[in-house]
Motif scaffolding. Structure first.
Motif, short mmCIF file in Angstrom:
data_model
loop_
_atom_site.label_atom_id
_atom_site.label_comp_id
_atom_site.label_asym_id
_atom_site.label_seq_id
_atom_site.Cartn_x
_atom_site.Cartn_y
_atom_site.Cartn_z
N VAL A 1 0.80 -1.14 -0.02
CA VAL A 1 0.41 0.12 0.42
C VAL A 1 1.00 1.37 0.21
O VAL A 1 0.18 2.69 -0.76
N GLU A 2 1.95 1.57 0.71
CA GLU A 2 2.82 2.27 0.82
C GLU A 2 3.68 3.03 -0.26
O GLU A 2 3.55 3.96 -0.98
N THR A 3 4.07 1.41 -1.05
CA THR A 3 4.48 1.69 -2.49
C THR A 3 3.95 2.42 -3.41
O THR A 3 4.02 3.41 -4.12
N MET A 4 2.32 1.96 -3.78
CA MET A 4 2.03 2.42 -4.47
C MET A 4 1.14 3.94 -4.47
O MET A 4 1.21 4.77 -5.34
N ILE A 5 0.79 4.15 -3.03
CA ILE A 5 -0.04 5.56 -2.03
C ILE A 5 1.16 6.56 -2.96
O ILE A 5 1.18 7.70 -3.18
N GLU A 6 2.14 5.95 -2.52
CA GLU A 6 3.80 6.90 -2.56
C GLU A 6 4.58 7.36 -4.13
O GLU A 6 4.72 8.62 -4.00
N ALA A 7 4.34 6.13 -4.72
CA ALA A 7 4.64 6.27 -6.05
C ALA A 7 3.69 6.43 -7.24
O ALA A 7 4.17 7.29 -7.67
N HIS A 8 2.72 7.11 -7.07
CA HIS A 8 1.44 8.08 -7.43
C HIS A 8 1.13 9.42 -7.07
O HIS A 8 0.55 10.01 -7.58
N GLN A 9 1.42 9.07 -6.22
CA GLN A 9 1.53 10.30 -5.43
C GLN A 9 -0.40 10.70 -4.78
O GLN A 9 -0.53 11.81 -5.11
N LEU A 10 -0.95 9.81 -4.22
CA LEU A 10 -2.05 9.86 -4.60
C LEU A 10 -2.39 10.87 -3.44
O LEU A 10 -2.26 11.09 -2.37
N ASP A 11 -3.83 11.36 -2.82
CA ASP A 11 -4.79 12.14 -2.18
C ASP A 11 -4.91 11.63 -0.89
O ASP A 11 -4.87 13.07 0.13
N GLY A 12 -5.12 10.36 -0.92
CA GLY A 12 -6.49 9.29 0.41
C GLY A 12 -6.53 8.90 -0.11
O GLY A 12 -6.28 8.26 -1.44
N MET A 13 -6.84 7.97 0.01
CA MET A 13 -7.00 6.25 0.21
C MET A 13 -9.20 5.97 1.27
O MET A 13 -8.85 5.96 1.68
N ILE A 14 -9.76 5.15 0.63
CA ILE A 14 -10.42 4.16 0.39
C ILE A 14 -9.57 2.87 0.60
O ILE A 14 -9.91 2.20 -0.36
N CYS A 15 -9.83 1.90 1.79
CA CYS A 15 -9.47 0.61 2.29
C CYS A 15 -10.26 0.05 2.46
O CYS A 15 -11.48 0.17 3.13
N ILE A 16 -10.37 -1.20 1.43
CA ILE A 16 -11.58 -1.97 1.82
C ILE A 16 -10.62 -3.35 2.26
O ILE A 16 -10.78 -3.91 1.57
N PRO A 17 -10.56 -3.48 3.21
CA PRO A 17 -10.00 -5.00 4.05
C PRO A 17 -11.64 -5.56 4.47
O PRO A 17 -12.30 -5.34 3.81
N ASN A 18 -11.40 -6.76 5.16
CA ASN A 18 -12.03 -7.52 5.63
C ASN A 18 -11.38 -8.37 6.78
O ASN A 18 -11.61 -8.31 8.01
N CYS A 19 -10.55 -9.46 6.58
CA CYS A 19 -10.19 -10.74 6.68
C CYS A 19 -9.08 -10.21 7.68
O CYS A 19 -7.74 -9.38 6.89
N ASP A 20 -8.83 -11.49 8.88
CA ASP A 20 -7.50 -11.42 9.09
C ASP A 20 -6.62 -10.55 9.22
O ASP A 20 -6.27 -9.55 9.65
N LYS A 21 -5.30 -11.03 8.76
CA LYS A 21 -4.34 -9.73 7.65
C LYS A 21 -4.69 -8.66 7.57
O LYS A 21 -3.46 -7.54 7.51
N ILE A 22 -5.21 -8.62 6.47
CA ILE A 22 -5.67 -7.30 5.73
C ILE A 22 -5.73 -6.51 6.48
O ILE A 22 -4.98 -5.18 5.93
N THR A 23 -6.99 -6.35 7.59
CA THR A 23 -7.56 -4.94 7.70
C THR A 23 -6.05 -4.37 8.80
O THR A 23 -6.35 -2.95 8.36
N PRO A 24 -5.18 -5.14 9.71
CA PRO A 24 -4.62 -4.37 10.10
C PRO A 24 -3.21 -4.16 8.95
O PRO A 24 -3.02 -2.77 9.44
N GLY A 25 -2.38 -5.21 8.52
CA GLY A 25 -1.83 -4.39 7.07
C GLY A 25 -1.88 -2.91 6.32
O GLY A 25 -1.29 -1.70 6.30
N MET A 26 -3.58 -3.03 6.39
CA MET A 26 -3.93 -1.42 5.95
C MET A 26 -4.06 -0.70 6.68
O MET A 26 -3.22 0.66 6.79
N LEU A 27 -4.18 -0.59 8.02
CA LEU A 27 -4.26 0.36 9.18
C LEU A 27 -2.91 0.87 8.91
O LEU A 27 -1.95 1.82 9.53
N MET A 28 -1.69 -0.02 8.99
CA MET A 28 -0.60 0.28 9.77
C MET A 28 0.21 0.92 8.50
O MET A 28 0.94 1.66 8.48
#
Length: 565
Positions: free
Chosen positions: A112-139
């Motif tokens: 997530v860091e790679t994609m946001i920083e490489a393309h200098q996006l203004d913000g994000m809506i994260c769509i997680p749900n299970c297991d390690k995906i929600t905490p990974g996106m929160l990190m």
């Protein structure tokens, strides 16, 4: 884009890829993705989706992502969707695949860091749900510090047996042990298998996925009812639509993730978590997210919160209710409304989608006092998690107290020691574990596993054989949110780091006292030290380059099992 734009004061982070004559090549590429002339002045935002076909909590997220993107366009922004990986812990359980689950959290954050920083996006809506995906996106949100809103995919409905009994995935795991013990039939196990997971969505109990999605509300990065509204419903779609406008507002206000993820936000999130008896994995993930946010938050603080916050909502596997019941009873806002009466919440802090945290729970109330109990009638006066210390866990260990039978809150018994998950499960299924034993599973920590495998199969086998009220389990690994019983995990330091758990021998007495927050190996300190000195180096037979790299860099569970810099 006119040349006048070259002198226009930068309004958005994404201006770095779209403004000025030197960005003509960039605009050429962006035009090829569908960006139109009228879009250049709008915020460019990411839709961070976690759609994968093999995870039931995520199989519907491709279509859900389209709902989010349409809402972003309606809010006057330009969406760019990308996907992350996702491991299904239930499918990875009980074999070598589970070694990849916790490490996937780090990969998700990095990607997530790679994609946001490489393309200098203004913000994000994260769509997680299970297991390690929600905490990974929160990190990632904490690390990037851009405006962020979370909209999870929603909870699964509870399964139903033909006679109407509510069941879930944990029921099936325990059913396997019951079959091996001769306590149920193959026909009943088949029925449980076919009935337990009736729809898409995160598993229906208060397992890790739903624990983290509820905590996202309390942290302030998700809108009310994000944690409990069921997958595939109009209500879930409505949350997604409102999330887009919440993100637009956050961008305009300059409300970035770290302005939301304050020390007070973590305090409130864990107040909610212990009031609901959430998964012990929330401890690992909370510590990791706080580290990314540069917030000083530790195990002792979590335990202090649990000591002053009562247990109000007992959800499966600790109780009979499921997330659909919690939602019907008022959801997370209703629980938080009760905690507000206790005076433990920080109501003035900023959150997405509202003027303050207090505003999000202003009109909330309990609609079913059997599902969500009021302060005057808690299940226990203290919360559903505890941190235990002692000579067996000098850096701490974690237990979900809500899932422990009263008779096991204080227990002493002989150790039955196993160097790994597979040895332990074989012994349990063979009937070698008896009432009073303390099962010790070691070399399953973050580095020792590597990957800190969940031990749901052994804990389910103990419960399925009818030993949940008489056998304890201790491990430097971790547990699924579906685990129940006297199961103490995250023992730190881990065996691979020379922690005292590596010195335990069969027959040693181990004493557990949940109320006193202690876990003690009844062996004197000199003998423990001598045993540790005598340990031969263990060879790690790990073929995966990724897991070898992870094992070298991962830190103690007491620090969130994060990878070192």
């Amino acid at each position: 884009m006119s040349h006048d734009d070259e002198t226009t004061k930068t309004k958005h982070r994404s201006d770095a890829i779209k403004r000025g004559t030197e960005r003509a090549p960039h605009r050429a590429l962006l035009r090829a993705t569908g960006v139109k002339e009228e879009d250049w002045g709008k915020p460019f935002v990411a839709v961070v989706n976690s759609y994968v076909d093999i995870v039931p909590g995520h199989v519907h997220l491709q279509q859900f992502g389209r709902v989010v993107k349409e809402a972003i366009r309606a809010a006057g922004m330009v969406p760019f969707e990308f996907n992350t990986i996702g491991v299904d812990d239930g499918i990875a359980m009980g074999h070598s695949g589970m070694r990849y689950s916790l490490p996937s959290r780090e990969l998700i954050a990095d990607c997530v860091e790679t994609m946001i920083e490489a393309h200098q996006l203004d913000g994000m809506i994260c769509i997680p749900n299970c297991d390690k995906i929600t905490p990974g996106m929160l990190m990632a949100a904490a690390r990037l510090d851009v405006p962020t809103v979370f909209v999870s995919g929603g909870a699964m409905r509870a399964g139903r047996t033909p006679d109407g009994e509510a069941i879930n995935l944990a029921t099936v795991f325990e059913g396997v042990a019951q079959l091996k013990a001769g306590k149920t039939s193959l026909q009943r196990l088949q029925m449980l298998e076919e009935s337990a997971c009736p729809s898409c969505g995160s598993c229906s109990g208060m397992f890790t996925a739903n624990s983290m999605n509820c905590m996202s509300e309390a942290l302030g990065l998700a809108l009310p009812f994000n944690g409990s509204a069921l997958a595939g419903t109009d209500e879930r779609n409505d949350i997604a639509k409102r999330a887009a406008f919440a993100l637009k507002d956050a961008i305009e206000r300059g409300l970035t993730a770290r302005k939301v993820l304050t020390l007070e936000a973590f305090d409130d999130a864990f107040a909610l978590d212990v009031a609901m008896g959430g998964s012990t994995n929330t401890v690992l993930h909370g510590l990791a997210i706080a580290r990314e946010a540069d917030v000083d938050f530790d195990l002792a603080r979590i335990d202090a919160i649990s000591k002053r916050v009562p247990y109000l909502c007992k959800v499966a596997p600790s109780g009979k209710f499921h997330m659909e019941d919690v939602h019907r009873a008022g959801g997370v806002p209703a629980i938080l409304s009760e905690l507000r009466r206790l005076g433990v919440l920080h109501l003035d802090r900023p959150v997405v989608g509202a003027s303050s945290f207090g505003a999000t729970i202003e009109s909330a109330k309990i609609l079913d006092t059997e599902v969500i109990r009021p302060l005057e009638n808690p299940y226990t006066k203290q919360g559903g998690l505890a941190v235990l210390y002692g000579n067996l866990a000098p850096e701490g260990s974690v237990v979900k107290t809500g899932g422990i039978e009263p008779s096991m809150r204080k227990h002493e018994g002989p150790a039955r020691v196993f160097d790994g998950h597979d040895e332990a499960i074989a012994a349990i299924h063979a009937g070698e574990i008896v009432a009073g034993d303390v099962v010790v599973i070691r070399y399953e920590g973050p580095a020792g596993g590597p990957g800190m495998r969940e031990q749901l199969e052994p804990t389910s086998a103990i419960s399925g054989r009818g030993l949940g009220g008489s056998v304890a389990l201790i491990t430097d690994g971790r547990f699924s949110g579906a685990t129940r019983g006297a199961c103490i995990g995250h023992v730190a330091p881990e065996a691979a780091a020379g922690g005292p758990i590596a010195a335990v021998r069969d027959g040693d007495r181990i004493a557990i006292d949940v109320e006193a927050r202690t876990i003690e190996l009844k062996v004197d300190a000199a003998e423990i030290a001598a045993r540790l000195r005598a340990l031969a180096p263990r060879e790690k037979n790990v073929s995966s380059r990724w897991l070898r790299r992870y094992a070298k860099l991962v830190q103690s569970a007491s620090r969130g099992a994060v990878m070192g810099d």
